[in-house]
Scaffold this motif. Structure first.
Motif, mmCIF file in Angstrom:
data_model
loop_
_atom_site.group_PDB
_atom_site.id
_atom_site.type_symbol
_atom_site.label_atom_id
_atom_site.label_comp_id
_atom_site.label_asym_id
_atom_site.label_seq_id
_atom_site.Cartn_x
_atom_site.Cartn_y
_atom_site.Cartn_z
ATOM 1 N N LEU A 266 63.012 11.657 -16.339
ATOM 2 C CA LEU A 266 62.934 10.875 -17.573
ATOM 3 C C LEU A 266 62.982 9.377 -17.327
ATOM 4 C CD1 LEU A 266 65.319 12.833 -19.993
ATOM 5 C CD2 LEU A 266 62.829 12.838 -19.996
ATOM 6 N N ILE A 267 63.578 8.968 -16.211
ATOM 7 C CA ILE A 267 63.837 7.547 -15.973
ATOM 8 C C ILE A 267 62.559 6.700 -15.969
ATOM 9 C CG2 ILE A 267 64.768 5.878 -14.317
ATOM 10 C CD1 ILE A 267 66.801 8.035 -13.490
ATOM 11 N N PRO A 268 61.505 7.072 -15.209
ATOM 12 C CA PRO A 268 60.296 6.231 -15.210
ATOM 13 C C PRO A 268 59.651 6.119 -16.590
ATOM 14 C CG PRO A 268 60.264 7.774 -13.363
ATOM 15 C CD PRO A 268 61.373 8.204 -14.263
ATOM 16 N N GLY A 269 59.620 7.232 -17.324
ATOM 17 C CA GLY A 269 59.026 7.210 -18.658
ATOM 18 C C GLY A 269 59.775 6.294 -19.609
ATOM 19 N N LEU A 270 61.102 6.279 -19.519
ATOM 20 C CA LEU A 270 61.903 5.410 -20.380
ATOM 21 C C LEU A 270 61.656 3.943 -20.048
ATOM 22 C CD1 LEU A 270 65.271 7.405 -20.420
ATOM 23 C CD2 LEU A 270 63.696 7.075 -22.346
ATOM 24 N N ILE A 271 61.539 3.634 -18.749
ATOM 25 C CA ILE A 271 61.252 2.253 -18.344
ATOM 26 C C ILE A 271 59.899 1.812 -18.896
ATOM 27 C CG2 ILE A 271 60.794 0.745 -16.377
ATOM 28 C CD1 ILE A 271 62.781 2.442 -14.775
ATOM 29 N N THR A 272 58.890 2.670 -18.737
ATOM 30 C CA THR A 272 57.547 2.344 -19.224
ATOM 31 C C THR A 272 57.534 2.201 -20.740
ATOM 32 O OG1 THR A 272 56.640 3.652 -17.396
ATOM 33 C CG2 THR A 272 55.117 3.028 -19.144
ATOM 34 N N LEU A 273 58.251 3.080 -21.430
ATOM 35 C CA LEU A 273 58.297 3.018 -22.896
ATOM 36 C C LEU A 273 58.861 1.688 -23.373
ATOM 37 C CD1 LEU A 273 57.964 4.463 -25.630
ATOM 38 C CD2 LEU A 273 60.281 5.344 -25.341
#
Length: 271
Positions: A29-36
């Motif tokens: 989930l971490i990369p997606g949250l950063i991108t979001l």
């Protein structure tokens, strides 16, 4: 129809795999949250100052009479935001995969080990910096292709009736294809399969690709949903990559019932 079902099945299996491996889901989930966060910030900035940008870019319209000036610049502002939103949807996966390269490489490798009959996973043998360069280069190429399609479909959207019915459907299929390419690239790059060969494999199984990617494209319209689906999408794409490359998958995880795809293929394309 068979490949459509199989493609959707890989997507569902990927989500089930991360559900059984909670730690991998949390890390994924971490990369997606950063991108979001980055994308929301960019879109909010555009929403607040987009009209100022349009005014700066169209000085020739400063002397136009009302209401034409407001209508013209309002239309351009709406088009600018719509294009930015489309670009965000198309590029969200590519940017997330680039940011999360180490996370998703690890997740994909664990899926490979879990479903491989001999418990092993292919490795590229390349240093991380080299993998990031290759991933970034290929992502730019895919984004460029997707942008061309996006502009074309946006223009076709002005065609009466077809632009509001047929074109959006085509758009989701096109977006699904590019999403699938980006997601399967995680597993295929570890096998040193280059971009040209990946595209050839995907085009040969378009129904499989659409069965996997089109539901994701629909879900990824909402970036917040995309964040939670990304780990499972990477896992499912790894299973699909094994299928496309003719690799044997144990315990029926990547095969349709009773239908194996054969042994591991040994002729992957080197960079």
């Amino acid at each position: 129809m068979h490949d459509l079902r199989v493609g959707f099945r890989y997507l569902a299996q990927g989500q089930r795999w991360v559900a059984r491996h909670g730690k991998q889901f949390g890390v994924g989930l971490i990369p997606g949250l950063i991108t979001l966060v980055l994308y929301v910030g960019a879109l909010v900035t555009l929403a607040l100052w987009g009209s100022d940008l349009v005014s700066w870019a169209t000085p020739f319209a400063d002397d136009w009479d009302s209401p034409w000036l407001g209508l013209f610049r309002g239309f351009l502002t709406a088009v600018l935001f719509a294009l930015a939103l489309l670009l965000a949807v198309v590029t969200f996966t590519a940017v997330t995969l680039l940011i999360g390269q180490p996370f998703y490489e690890n997740l994909s490798e664990k899926v490979d080990r879990d479903v491989s009959p001999d418990g092993t996973a292919p490795e590229s043998g390349l240093p991380l910096w080299r993998e990031l360069v290759i991933s970034g280069r290929d992502s730019l190429r895919i984004v460029a292709r997707a942008a061309v399609w996006g502009v074309l479909l946006f223009a076709l959207g002005f065609i009466p009736f077809a632009g509001q019915t047929v074109v959006p459907v085509i758009g989701f299929f096109v977006t699904g294809f590019f999403l699938t390419e980006e997601l399967t690239a995680v597993a295929m790059q570890r096998r040193r399969v280059d971009l040209r060969e990946r595209l050839r494999l995907l085009r040969a199984r378009k129904a499989l690709v659409w069965g996997f990617g089109t539901p994701l494209a629909l879900a990824f319209v909402v970036p917040f949903v995309a964040v939670f689906l990304m780990p499972g999408a990477v896992a499912g794409a790894t299973l699909m990559a094994r299928d496309l490359l003719g690799e044997q998958t144990g315990e029926g995880e990547g095969e349709d019932e009773g239908e194996g795809r054969g042994q591991v293929r040994g002729d992957s394309v080197a960079w």
